[in-house]
Design a protein around this motif. Structure first.
Motif: not given
Length: 139
Positions: A58-62, A106-112, A117-128
């Motif tokens: 995940y970190i490498k993808q990020y 621009e980043y928030l709406s970028d398809p990549d 985000a759709n891959t990472l967010l389900p792996q998080l218990d908590k986010v800020l």
């Protein structure tokens, strides 16, 4: 001549004497609006059961988003190492750098980014998430 008319006269004289200077000053202010570096900080608590290999993936993808999203200028990350125990359960910090708030939009709406985000967010218990403009302190 009154004091007021003298002041107005002096002000008008400055504009008349240095019109190019005032044009450059106005242009500088206009161009610098919204052009400050902005940091996008994501604090995360990953769900239990995710392996270190998965986390590394995940970190490498990020980090690779820097190569995919034109407005993203830099990326750094780290694990919480505080001894104060004030982390509120957050275990990882991810920092992205942008040239402006427009760059974050621009980043928030970028398809990549959206796909990641759709891959990472389900792996998080908590986010800020916090976005801020670093400000240097002159002493």
């Amino acid at each position: 001549m009154s004091v007021r008319s003298t002041r107005t006269s002096t002000k008008n004289t400055l504009y008349m004497k240095f019109p190019i200077l005032f044009c450059f000053l106005f242009l500088f202010i206009a161009l610098s609006e919204g052009k400050h570096e902005v940091k996008h900080m994501l604090l995360a608590k990953l769900k239990q059961g995710i392996s270190e290999d998965e986390i590394e993936g995940y970190i490498k993808q990020y980090a690779n988003l820097v190569n995919l999203v034109p407005s993203m200028k830099a990326f750094a990350w780290g694990k919480d190492v505080s001894i104060e125990n004030l982390n509120d359960g957050f275990t990882h910090v991810f920092e992205s750098t942008f040239a402006s708030t427009q760059g974050i939009a621009e980043y928030l709406s970028d398809p990549d980014h959206v796909a990641f985000a759709n891959t990472l967010l389900p792996q998080l218990d908590k986010v800020l998430v916090v976005d801020y403009m670093p400000t240097k302190v002159k002493l």
